[in-house]
Design a protein around this motif. Structure first.
Motif, PDB file in Angstrom:
ATOM      1  N   LEU A 126       0.595  -1.230   0.074  1.00  0.00           N
ATOM      2  CA  LEU A 126       0.118  -0.042   0.156  1.00  0.00           C
ATOM      3  C   LEU A 126       0.838   1.199   0.019  1.00  0.00           C
ATOM      4  CD1 LEU A 126      -2.754  -0.936   2.801  1.00  0.00           C
ATOM      5  CD2 LEU A 126      -3.003  -1.001   0.101  1.00  0.00           C
ATOM      6  N   ARG A 127       0.525   2.195  -0.808  1.00  0.00           N
ATOM      7  CA  ARG A 127       1.015   3.530  -0.854  1.00  0.00           C
ATOM      8  C   ARG A 127       0.339   4.497   0.511  1.00  0.00           C
ATOM      9  NH1 ARG A 127       1.692   5.627  -6.569  1.00  0.00           N
ATOM     10  NH2 ARG A 127      -0.389   4.410  -6.818  1.00  0.00           N
ATOM     11  N   ARG A 128       0.987   4.994   1.185  1.00  0.00           N
ATOM     12  CA  ARG A 128       0.468   5.842   2.271  1.00  0.00           C
ATOM     13  C   ARG A 128      -0.002   7.337   1.621  1.00  0.00           C
ATOM     14  NH1 ARG A 128      -2.452   3.081   5.359  1.00  0.00           N
ATOM     15  NH2 ARG A 128      -1.442   1.424   5.843  1.00  0.00           N
ATOM     16  N   GLU A 129       0.899   8.013   0.734  1.00  0.00           N
ATOM     17  CA  GLU A 129       1.016   9.182   0.439  1.00  0.00           C
ATOM     18  C   GLU A 129       0.900   9.139  -1.223  1.00  0.00           C
ATOM     19  OE1 GLU A 129       4.170  11.440   1.976  1.00  0.00           O
ATOM     20  OE2 GLU A 129       3.647  10.595   3.728  1.00  0.00           O
ATOM     21  N   LEU A 130      -0.276   9.600  -1.675  1.00  0.00           N
ATOM     22  CA  LEU A 130      -0.516   9.795  -3.138  1.00  0.00           C
ATOM     23  C   LEU A 130      -0.429  11.282  -3.476  1.00  0.00           C
ATOM     24  CD1 LEU A 130      -3.247   7.042  -4.145  1.00  0.00           C
ATOM     25  CD2 LEU A 130      -0.981   7.518  -5.051  1.00  0.00           C
ATOM     26  N   ASP A 131      -0.782  12.366  -2.531  1.00  0.00           N
ATOM     27  CA  ASP A 131      -0.721  13.596  -2.914  1.00  0.00           C
ATOM     28  C   ASP A 131      -1.686  13.914  -3.947  1.00  0.00           C
ATOM     29  OD1 ASP A 131       0.998  14.772  -1.257  1.00  0.00           O
ATOM     30  OD2 ASP A 131       2.689  13.990  -2.290  1.00  0.00           O
ATOM     31  N   LEU A 132      -2.957  13.218  -3.999  1.00  0.00           N
ATOM     32  CA  LEU A 132      -4.015  13.798  -4.865  1.00  0.00           C
ATOM     33  C   LEU A 132      -4.737  15.079  -4.494  1.00  0.00           C
ATOM     34  CD1 LEU A 132      -5.270  10.232  -5.877  1.00  0.00           C
ATOM     35  CD2 LEU A 132      -3.783  11.430  -7.180  1.00  0.00           C
ATOM     36  N   PRO A 133      -5.111  15.899  -5.441  1.00  0.00           N
ATOM     37  CA  PRO A 133      -5.772  16.955  -4.816  1.00  0.00           C
ATOM     38  C   PRO A 133      -7.172  16.565  -4.360  1.00  0.00           C
ATOM     39  CG  PRO A 133      -5.556  16.823  -7.150  1.00  0.00           C
ATOM     40  CD  PRO A 133      -4.747  15.734  -6.724  1.00  0.00           C
ATOM     41  N   GLU A 134      -7.737  17.199  -3.376  1.00  0.00           N
ATOM     42  CA  GLU A 134      -9.012  17.002  -2.646  1.00  0.00           C
ATOM     43  C   GLU A 134      -9.987  18.285  -2.951  1.00  0.00           C
ATOM     44  OE1 GLU A 134      -8.745  14.671   0.953  1.00  0.00           O
ATOM     45  OE2 GLU A 134      -6.777  15.401   1.010  1.00  0.00           O
ATOM     46  N   LEU A 135     -10.783  17.683  -3.993  1.00  0.00           N
ATOM     47  CA  LEU A 135     -11.562  18.882  -4.578  1.00  0.00           C
ATOM     48  C   LEU A 135     -13.269  18.688  -4.520  1.00  0.00           C
ATOM     49  CD1 LEU A 135      -9.529  19.562  -7.581  1.00  0.00           C
ATOM     50  CD2 LEU A 135      -9.641  21.217  -5.884  1.00  0.00           C
ATOM     51  N   SER A 136     -14.093  19.606  -4.530  1.00  0.00           N
ATOM     52  CA  SER A 136     -15.455  19.608  -4.707  1.00  0.00           C
ATOM     53  C   SER A 136     -15.895  18.930  -6.240  1.00  0.00           C
ATOM     54  CB  SER A 136     -16.218  20.479  -4.263  1.00  0.00           C
ATOM     55  OG  SER A 136     -15.974  21.460  -5.096  1.00  0.00           O
ATOM     56  N   GLU A 137     -16.886  18.509  -6.405  1.00  0.00           N
ATOM     57  CA  GLU A 137     -17.264  18.350  -7.815  1.00  0.00           C
ATOM     58  C   GLU A 137     -17.628  19.373  -8.730  1.00  0.00           C
ATOM     59  OE1 GLU A 137     -20.666  15.471  -8.551  1.00  0.00           O
ATOM     60  OE2 GLU A 137     -21.293  16.473 -10.214  1.00  0.00           O
ATOM     61  N   PRO A 138     -17.929  20.674  -8.262  1.00  0.00           N
ATOM     62  CA  PRO A 138     -18.061  21.788  -9.378  1.00  0.00           C
ATOM     63  C   PRO A 138     -16.722  22.210  -9.390  1.00  0.00           C
ATOM     64  CG  PRO A 138     -19.073  22.262  -7.085  1.00  0.00           C
ATOM     65  CD  PRO A 138     -18.865  20.740  -7.070  1.00  0.00           C
ATOM     66  N   GLU A 139     -15.521  22.099  -8.666  1.00  0.00           N
ATOM     67  CA  GLU A 139     -14.315  22.587  -8.848  1.00  0.00           C
ATOM     68  C   GLU A 139     -13.582  21.717  -9.942  1.00  0.00           C
ATOM     69  OE1 GLU A 139     -12.091  24.426  -4.699  1.00  0.00           O
ATOM     70  OE2 GLU A 139     -13.108  22.379  -4.614  1.00  0.00           O
ATOM     71  N   ILE A 140     -13.869  20.466  -9.818  1.00  0.00           N
ATOM     72  CA  ILE A 140     -13.392  19.626 -10.556  1.00  0.00           C
ATOM     73  C   ILE A 140     -13.992  19.877 -11.963  1.00  0.00           C
ATOM     74  CG2 ILE A 140     -14.472  17.254 -10.499  1.00  0.00           C
ATOM     75  CD1 ILE A 140     -10.717  17.595 -10.320  1.00  0.00           C
ATOM     76  N   ILE A 141     -15.183  19.883 -12.252  1.00  0.00           N
ATOM     77  CA  ILE A 141     -15.725  20.067 -13.460  1.00  0.00           C
ATOM     78  C   ILE A 141     -15.257  21.257 -13.976  1.00  0.00           C
ATOM     79  CG2 ILE A 141     -17.994  20.831 -14.563  1.00  0.00           C
ATOM     80  CD1 ILE A 141     -18.114  17.982 -13.729  1.00  0.00           C
ATOM     81  N   ARG A 142     -15.230  22.265 -13.131  1.00  0.00           N
ATOM     82  CA  ARG A 142     -14.542  23.713 -13.942  1.00  0.00           C
ATOM     83  C   ARG A 142     -13.290  23.412 -14.349  1.00  0.00           C
ATOM     84  NH1 ARG A 142     -17.187  27.524  -9.062  1.00  0.00           N
ATOM     85  NH2 ARG A 142     -19.237  27.261  -9.901  1.00  0.00           N
ATOM     86  N   TYR A 143     -12.510  22.715 -13.699  1.00  0.00           N
ATOM     87  CA  TYR A 143     -10.944  22.382 -14.017  1.00  0.00           C
ATOM     88  C   TYR A 143     -10.927  21.694 -15.424  1.00  0.00           C
ATOM     89  CZ  TYR A 143      -6.280  20.351 -13.997  1.00  0.00           C
ATOM     90  OH  TYR A 143      -5.137  19.774 -14.404  1.00  0.00           O
ATOM     91  N   PHE A 144     -11.754  20.769 -15.530  1.00  0.00           N
ATOM     92  CA  PHE A 144     -11.548  20.031 -16.943  1.00  0.00           C
ATOM     93  C   PHE A 144     -12.353  20.856 -18.070  1.00  0.00           C
ATOM     94  CE2 PHE A 144     -10.499  16.327 -14.373  1.00  0.00           C
ATOM     95  CZ  PHE A 144      -9.639  16.008 -14.751  1.00  0.00           C
ATOM     96  N   ILE A 145     -13.447  21.574 -17.656  1.00  0.00           N
ATOM     97  CA  ILE A 145     -13.951  22.462 -18.781  1.00  0.00           C
ATOM     98  C   ILE A 145     -12.781  23.458 -19.166  1.00  0.00           C
ATOM     99  CG2 ILE A 145     -16.098  23.814 -19.337  1.00  0.00           C
ATOM    100  CD1 ILE A 145     -16.808  21.002 -19.548  1.00  0.00           C
ATOM    101  N   ARG A 146     -12.504  24.125 -18.211  1.00  0.00           N
ATOM    102  CA  ARG A 146     -11.344  25.315 -18.503  1.00  0.00           C
ATOM    103  C   ARG A 146     -10.098  24.754 -19.334  1.00  0.00           C
ATOM    104  NH1 ARG A 146     -10.687  26.581 -13.065  1.00  0.00           N
ATOM    105  NH2 ARG A 146     -12.386  28.025 -12.631  1.00  0.00           N
TER     106      ARG A 146
END
Ligand SMILES: *Cc1c(COP(=O)(O)O)cnc(C)c1O
Length: 485
Positions: free
Chosen positions: A42-62
């Motif tokens: 197992l990896r303990r640290e993945l450093d993935l961003p933690e975001l809400s659904e609208p934030e991630i939608i806006r990220y990809f649409i941009r």
């Protein structure tokens, strides 16, 4: 400057991250609970961003809106024919009866699809003035390669195994010599004369009984119609060679000239340029080859033929074999069929008339400010040189970059190789006069900047998400995902 507000929003994805913020809801557990794998897996640290659904939608649409496309802007990339493609063609290609058939389905159950391909073969034969067509090749280069295999088979069947050379003009697209070499031929370059036509003296000096044929681009990549083309075909034929036509840029001559009438033996078309599939971006394509009767026996398999009332996939007598999987890129073939049928003969002719008119309009309005190496009317594209701007330290590359600030894609630059500081502009038939005028005005502004304040042009672009890239590095080590710096 250089990093825009939009880009800042995109880059700050990691900064937007808040521990515990979630963009997904995991459904309630409905399977038996089991233990996690052992700790060392197992990896303990993945450093993935933690975001809400609208934030991630806006990220990809941009991110998606940073794409440049023919559906958003003018794209004068010469030789690539980046024109608008009618959406009706996509819609028809998406009909379930076309989109959902399986390549292993029995022929009896896909008669409609085969009928469409059979009609398309006939239409392309008519357009090119040839006798038989194979829809199998999946790109222009793939068509060239198939054509070269066909040349090889033809000479071999006559026991003429000495013919190992293919002549290729110095203005040719790089795929031409590459395809000939891949098919095992030796490539011999033929020079262009001062007007940009095939140099007949040079051609004569290179013809011999070692020549299998010539690859000729019509119109040439200089955007010119070579008035010597019939003589070139005759000379090569008299020497026992064959003539291959690179017809990637057919939108200059549709309904005007048939390559078959000029003396070509084998020709490929780029359906993903002229016939309604967007070119570029590495998407699917189709590069059918069209041949005169004596060569139909060598066409790749499968070939669609009508036997009695049924459409069948057959292998021509001395076929060079299968050159791809199944029927090639079927969806691209459907689009081409719909495009040709909706336009009809008059529509196709109008395509060429407008493509040529638009390119000559660009030529006429820019010729006082940009050097025109071949001073004659052009076909569907016009090749300028940035040599006048180079005196101020501004190169074709800089002009291309500066155009991005004006909201335009850059023209093709540094091709054809025989033009110094080449800029190859193809407006296509689908742009309005207003759009073409805006582009020309941008080019004129840049010419003035190059004279008065060349550093502005040399430092461009200023408004794009990223500024100047190290192009070699960008191609070899593309930066495709976010990594922590
Ligand atoms: C685009 C082009 C090709 C190659 O076509 P691909 O589909 O990219 O392989 C060959 N010759 C000319 C003149 C072209 O413009």
């Amino acid at each position: 400057m250089g990093v825009t507000a939009q880009d800042n929003k995109t880059r700050l994805l990691m900064d937007q991250s808040r521990s515990g913020r979630r963009g997904a809801t995991i459904p309630a557990l409905d399977v038996p609970r089991s233990d996690l794998p052992p700790d060392n897996m197992l990896r303990r640290e993945l450093d993935l961003p933690e975001l809400s659904e609208p934030e991630i939608i806006r990220y990809f649409i941009r991110l998606s809106s940073m794409n440049y496309s023919v559906d958003t802007n003018f794209y004068p990339l010469g030789s690539c024919t980046m024109k608008y493609n009618p959406k009706i063609n996509d819609e028809i290609a998406r009909l379930p009866g076309f989109a959902r058939i399986h390549p292993f389905q029995p022929e009896e159950t896909v008669q409609g699809a085969l009928e469409l391909l059979h009609h398309l073969q006939d239409l392309l034969a008519e357009i090119t003035g040839m006798d038989a067509v194979s829809l199998a090749p999946s790109a222009g280069a793939h068509g060239e390669f198939s054509g070269m295999l066909l040349f090889r088979s033809y000479h071999k069947s006559r026991g003429d195994v000495k013919r190992q050379q293919i002549l290729v003009p110095d203005s040719a697209h790089g795929t031409n010599p590459a395809s000939a070499a891949m098919a095992g031929f030796e490539v011999v370059e033929v020079q262009s004369d001062a007007e940009g036509n095939t140099d007949l003296e040079d051609l004569r000096s290179k013809l011999s009984d070692s020549v299998a044929g010539i690859m000729l681009t019509m119109p040439s990549t200089l955007g010119l119609f070579d008035p010597n083309v019939e003589e070139v075909c005759n000379l090569v034929h008299e020497a026992g060679g064959l003539v291959y036509g690179d017809g990637a840029n057919m939108n200059a001559i549709l309904g005007k000239v048939k390559l078959g009438d000029l003396g070509f033996d084998v020709v490929h078309l780029n359906l993903h340029k002229t016939f309604s599939t967007p070119h570029g971006g590495g998407g699917p394509g189709a590069g059918p080859i069209c041949v005169k009767e004596p060569f139909s026996r060598y066409l790749p398999k499968p070939h669609v033929e009508k036997i009695g009332e049924a459409y069948r996939l057959v292998a021509p007598e001395e076929s060079v074999g299968a050159i791809g999987s199944f029927l090639g890129n079927f969806g691209v073939l459907v689009r081409a069929f719909v495009y040709i049928r909706t336009l009809g003969a008059d529509g196709l002719r109008a395509v060429s008339e407008n493509a040529v008119l638009n390119a000559n309009y660009v030529l006429a309005r820019l010729r006082d400010k940009y050097f025109l190496p071949y001073d004659r009317s052009c076909m569907h594209e016009v090749v300028f040189s940035a040599n006048w701007q180079k005196r101020h330290g501004v190169k074709a590359l800089d002009i291309g970059k500066r155009l991005l600030d004006h909201g335009f894609y850059a023209p093709t630059i540094y091709f054809p190789l025989i033009v110094e500081e080449a800029m190859m502009i193809e407006p296509t038939e689908t742009e309005t006069l207003e759009t073409i005028d805006e582009f020309i005005d941008a080019m004129l502004d840049i010419a003035e900047e190059a004279e008065k304040d060349p550093d502005i042009v040399i430092g461009a672009p200023y408004t794009t998400p990223v500024i100047r890239l190290d192009e070699a590095l960008a191609a070899r080590q593309p930066d495709l995902r976010w990594t922590e710096r």
